[in-house]
Design a protein around this motif. Structure first.
Motif, short mmCIF file in Angstrom:
data_model
loop_
_atom_site.label_atom_id
_atom_site.label_comp_id
_atom_site.label_asym_id
_atom_site.label_seq_id
_atom_site.Cartn_x
_atom_site.Cartn_y
_atom_site.Cartn_z
N ASN A 1 37.59 24.43 53.32
CA ASN A 1 38.98 24.10 53.02
C ASN A 1 39.08 22.91 52.07
OD1 ASN A 1 39.95 26.21 54.54
ND2 ASN A 1 40.62 24.96 56.24
N ALA A 2 38.19 21.95 52.22
CA ALA A 2 38.25 20.74 51.38
C ALA A 2 38.01 21.10 49.92
CB ALA A 2 37.23 19.71 51.86
N VAL A 3 37.13 22.04 49.67
CA VAL A 3 36.84 22.45 48.29
C VAL A 3 38.07 23.11 47.67
CG1 VAL A 3 35.44 23.99 46.85
CG2 VAL A 3 34.36 22.66 48.66
N LEU A 4 38.70 24.01 48.43
CA LEU A 4 39.90 24.68 47.92
C LEU A 4 41.04 23.69 47.71
CD1 LEU A 4 39.88 27.97 50.02
CD2 LEU A 4 39.16 27.65 47.65
N LEU A 5 41.19 22.76 48.63
CA LEU A 5 42.23 21.74 48.48
C LEU A 5 42.03 20.92 47.22
CD1 LEU A 5 44.74 20.45 49.79
CD2 LEU A 5 43.20 18.92 51.02
N ALA A 6 40.79 20.59 46.93
CA ALA A 6 40.48 19.79 45.73
C ALA A 6 40.77 20.56 44.44
CB ALA A 6 39.02 19.35 45.77
N MET A 7 40.82 21.88 44.50
CA MET A 7 41.08 22.69 43.32
C MET A 7 42.56 22.81 42.98
SD MET A 7 38.34 25.70 44.22
CE MET A 7 38.77 26.77 42.86
N LEU A 8 43.43 22.43 43.91
CA LEU A 8 44.87 22.62 43.72
C LEU A 8 45.42 21.66 42.67
CD1 LEU A 8 46.04 23.03 47.42
CD2 LEU A 8 45.36 24.80 45.79
N HIS A 9 46.47 22.12 42.02
CA HIS A 9 47.15 21.29 41.02
C HIS A 9 47.62 19.99 41.67
CE1 HIS A 9 49.71 20.13 37.68
NE2 HIS A 9 49.17 21.11 36.98
N SER A 10 47.49 18.90 40.95
CA SER A 10 47.85 17.60 41.50
C SER A 10 49.37 17.39 41.63
CB SER A 10 47.25 16.48 40.64
OG SER A 10 47.70 16.60 39.30
N ASP A 11 50.17 18.09 40.85
CA ASP A 11 51.63 17.95 40.87
C ASP A 11 52.22 18.97 41.83
OD1 ASP A 11 54.32 17.60 40.41
OD2 ASP A 11 54.27 18.34 38.35
N ILE A 12 52.89 18.51 42.87
CA ILE A 12 53.52 19.44 43.81
C ILE A 12 55.03 19.52 43.64
CG2 ILE A 12 51.73 19.19 45.55
CD1 ILE A 12 53.74 17.39 47.11
N SER A 13 55.56 18.85 42.63
CA SER A 13 57.01 18.79 42.50
C SER A 13 57.63 20.16 42.27
CB SER A 13 57.42 17.82 41.40
OG SER A 13 56.89 18.23 40.17
N ASP A 14 57.06 20.98 41.42
CA ASP A 14 57.57 22.34 41.22
C ASP A 14 56.56 23.16 40.43
OD1 ASP A 14 59.23 24.45 41.58
OD2 ASP A 14 60.64 23.91 40.01
N GLN A 15 55.39 23.26 40.96
CA GLN A 15 54.32 23.98 40.28
C GLN A 15 54.30 25.46 40.60
OE1 GLN A 15 53.34 21.55 37.78
NE2 GLN A 15 51.83 23.14 37.93
N ALA A 16 55.08 25.92 41.56
CA ALA A 16 54.96 27.29 42.04
C ALA A 16 55.14 28.34 40.94
CB ALA A 16 55.94 27.53 43.17
N PHE A 17 55.91 28.03 39.93
CA PHE A 17 56.16 29.00 38.88
C PHE A 17 55.48 28.63 37.57
CE2 PHE A 17 59.88 29.28 41.73
CZ PHE A 17 59.61 30.55 42.24
N LYS A 18 54.56 27.69 37.64
CA LYS A 18 53.85 27.25 36.44
C LYS A 18 52.40 27.69 36.50
CE LYS A 18 56.90 23.30 35.86
NZ LYS A 18 57.04 21.87 36.00
N PRO A 19 51.80 27.90 35.34
CA PRO A 19 50.40 28.34 35.33
C PRO A 19 49.44 27.19 35.65
CG PRO A 19 51.18 28.06 33.09
CD PRO A 19 52.37 27.84 34.00
N SER A 20 48.25 27.57 36.01
CA SER A 20 47.19 26.59 36.21
C SER A 20 46.89 25.91 34.88
CB SER A 20 45.92 27.28 36.71
OG SER A 20 46.17 27.94 37.92
N ASP A 21 46.39 24.68 34.96
CA ASP A 21 46.00 23.96 33.76
C ASP A 21 44.87 23.00 34.12
OD1 ASP A 21 47.22 21.71 34.94
OD2 ASP A 21 49.06 21.92 33.75
#
Length: 170
Positions: A1-21
């Motif tokens: 789980n820690a590895v997957l968590l580290a892969m997540l986008h750092s901005d949680i404000s409204d990333q749900a509809f934005k692509p990975s970068d």
């Protein structure tokens, strides 16, 4: 789980509809990762649900909370129900959408129709249409098996809404 968590986008404000970068994975790019958690994370029940909550801030995990509900409805709902008060609209929506009895294209689960009512109680008046639409869809699912339950709930909400309005002088 820690590895997957580290892969997540750092901005949680409204990333749900934005692509990975370069700042991490979000949007549709999360789907294979949420599937991994849903299919292989039961052994770390609490940690995996916490990870799905974080993932949904950047996408959605509505399909992947369902194996946890199927494995242990009471335990899963004790974790998911507080999400209905989360500051993040995507987490609030996940509380309703992930517990829908007949989520289209979702894993069928034997969820007690009354079990998610406390979270729907909190969400039906949410200020975000994205969330209230999920509540409406959830209620529509329940009508397929117990229309009287939905009618009773809507009547209660209507009465309480009128009482709230009267108390506020409307």
């Amino acid at each position: 789980n820690a590895v997957l968590l580290a892969m997540l986008h750092s901005d949680i404000s409204d990333q749900a509809f934005k692509p990975s970068d370069e700042n991490g994975i979000s949007g549709w790019g999360l789907w294979p990762l949420t599937m991994v958690v849903g299919q292989h994370g039961i052994d770390d029940f609490d940690g995996s649900l916490a990870l799905l909550k974080e993932m949904t801030k950047r996408g959605t995990a509505e399909f992947d909370v369902r194996p946890f509900l199927d494995a242990d409805q009471t335990r899963a709902l004790s974790i998911i129900t507080p999400w209905s008060a989360d500051e993040n609209l995507h987490v609030r929506r996940l509380a309703s959408e992930g517990t829908r009895p007949r989520l289209p294209w979702g894993l069928g689960i034997g969820l007690d129709l009354r079990a998610p009512l406390p979270l729907l109680e909190r969400l039906h008046g949410d200020g975000t249409r994205f969330v209230t639409r999920s509540v409406a869809n959830h209620l529509n699912d329940i009508t397929k098996k117990d229309p009287d339950l939905v009618l009773d709930r809507l009547q209660d909400w209507g009465r309480n809404g009128r009482q709230d309005q009267a108390e506020m002088g409307w």
